[in-house]
Design an enzyme around this catalytic site. Structure first.
Site, PDB file in Angstrom:
ATOM      1  N   HIS A  50       0.868  -1.173   0.000  1.00  0.00           N
ATOM      2  CA  HIS A  50       0.000   0.000   0.000  1.00  0.00           C
ATOM      3  C   HIS A  50       0.909   1.230   0.000  1.00  0.00           C
ATOM      4  O   HIS A  50       2.057   1.157   0.467  1.00  0.00           O
ATOM      5  CB  HIS A  50      -0.873   0.029   1.258  1.00  0.00           C
ATOM      6  CG  HIS A  50      -1.857  -1.096   1.327  1.00  0.00           C
ATOM      7  ND1 HIS A  50      -1.902  -1.992   2.357  1.00  0.00           N
ATOM      8  CD2 HIS A  50      -2.831  -1.468   0.468  1.00  0.00           C
ATOM      9  CE1 HIS A  50      -2.872  -2.866   2.143  1.00  0.00           C
ATOM     10  NE2 HIS A  50      -3.452  -2.585   0.999  1.00  0.00           N
ATOM     11  N   ASP A  53       2.204   1.764   3.368  1.00  0.00           N
ATOM     12  CA  ASP A  53       3.183   0.788   3.866  1.00  0.00           C
ATOM     13  C   ASP A  53       4.589   1.327   3.595  1.00  0.00           C
ATOM     14  O   ASP A  53       5.551   0.962   4.266  1.00  0.00           O
ATOM     15  CB  ASP A  53       3.057  -0.569   3.136  1.00  0.00           C
ATOM     16  CG  ASP A  53       1.787  -1.329   3.510  1.00  0.00           C
ATOM     17  OD1 ASP A  53       1.381  -1.274   4.686  1.00  0.00           O
ATOM     18  OD2 ASP A  53       1.218  -1.987   2.617  1.00  0.00           O
TER      19      ASP A  53
END
Ligand code: 3MF
Ligand code: MG
Length: 340
Positions: A50, A53
């Protein structure tokens, strides 16, 4: 049957703390760097990410550039590649009622800006793939949004990203429900139709997750076969799902071995060349020392099923098909799955 090897990937969220809607975390948090060190040990080659992330979503351009460069080095040091970036549009207060399909113009703008930023991060990390799991693009009650407008807004969002960067590819990861009661574009087939309406169908495709197809009452191997035929299956999230309930992300093959076999058999026969992504969760009861077993086990199940698929006698299958002896064909497959 081919002898090629597969590239395995998963996202850092697949090593999790075991919280569920009814109870708190049961395992300690692991730093991203610690998770990355597990990948190669577990037999994985790349990381699905993501945007947040990689770097927090509220970092400015300069912080983002430095933060992404740092993660790029961390990946390189571990010998890993970034498979895709997925804008995590479902956690921010501005996307509480969806991003691309929100009724609020300001929220829609936030969703687009954040998606463009995900494209920038992808470029910096050296991947061209952007995955859109449209988590909150749907409704709890039908009347909350105009579904006709919503379809156009999703198309507009995809086009905006394709226009923003002439190299990226958009992969829709469709799921029929959860967190919303009803999602717009609930299946891969729905997104596929949208792909052909975009400004660049060649850069628009899908990621199929086994559990998502199952939740829609569909067979993942048929969903994958159909999109492979369109040359639009560019990634997968293999896992398993025990019936129509919350999204379980169980170990690949753990519920329905035959369904998993059919999935692998289809990928093999179609010479699928995308990454084998696993989107699996450890059981909540899993002890900290076992918290990556579901990943290793899912990969092992995939490879065991590749062996089974490669051992299938294609001529025998054709003969049984021609004889319409589906009873015998079924027994043949079941025997193979029992290692006979
Ligand atoms: C939800 C999912 C998501 C996506 C992820 C990457 C959190 O059911 O499958 O996992 O896979 O956002 O696209
Ligand atoms: Mg997924």
């Amino acid at each position: 049957m081919s002898n090629r090897t597969y590239r395995f990937t998963f996202g850092p969220w697949n090593i999790s703390q075991g919280a569920d809607p009814f109870g708190p975390v049961v395992r300690p948090n692991l730093d991203f760097a610690v998770k990355l060190r597990e990948y190669k040990k577990l037999g994985f080659d790349g990381v699905q990410l993501h945007d947040d992330d990689v770097v927090p979503a509220d970092w400015n351009v300069d912080q983002t550039r430095k933060g992404v460069a740092n993660v790029k080095k961390m990946l390189a040091d571990e010998g890993l590649f970034a498979e895709f970036i997925a804008p995590r549009l479902w956690e921010d207060p501005r996307t509480i009622d969806g991003g691309y399909t929100s009724n609020s113009e300001a929220d829609r703008k936030y969703a687009i800006d954040r998606s463009k930023r995900s494209v920038d991060i992808a470029n910096m990390l050296g991947t061209r793939d952007i995955v859109l799991w449209l988590a909150r693009e749907g409704t709890y009650i039908r009347e909350a949004k105009c579904p006709i407008t919503a379809s156009q807004r999703i198309l507009d969002a995809v086009n905006t990203l394709l226009q923003y960067d002439k190299n990226i590819r958009i992969l829709g990861e469709m799921k029929p429900n959860e967190p919303m009661d009803q999602a717009y574009l609930p299946t891969p087939g729905h997104f596929l139709a949208l792909c052909y309406r975009t400004i660049d169908p060649n850069r628009s495709g899908v990621l199929i997750e086994s559990a998502h197809s199952i939740l829609a009452g569909l067979d993942p191997s048929d969903d994958m076969a159909y999109t492979l035929w369109h040359k639009k299956l560019w990634s997968v999230h293999l896992n398993d799902q025990n019936g129509l309930k919350y999204d379980q992300d169980k170990t690949f093959g753990s519920v329905d071995l035959r369904r998993a076999f059919n999935t692998v058999w289809v990928l093999e026969r179609a010479n699928y060349d995308g990454c084998v992504g696993l989107d699996v969760k450890a059981m909540r009861t899993t002890k900290v020392e076992h918290q990556t077993k579901h990943l290793a086990n899912s990969r092992a199940m995939f490879l065991r099923l590749v062996e089974v698929a490669r051992s299938i006698d294609a001529a025998k299958v054709e003969t049984l098909r021609a004889q319409r002896d589906h009873e015998e064909l079924e027994l043949y497959i079941l025997a193979k799955l029992m290692g006979k």
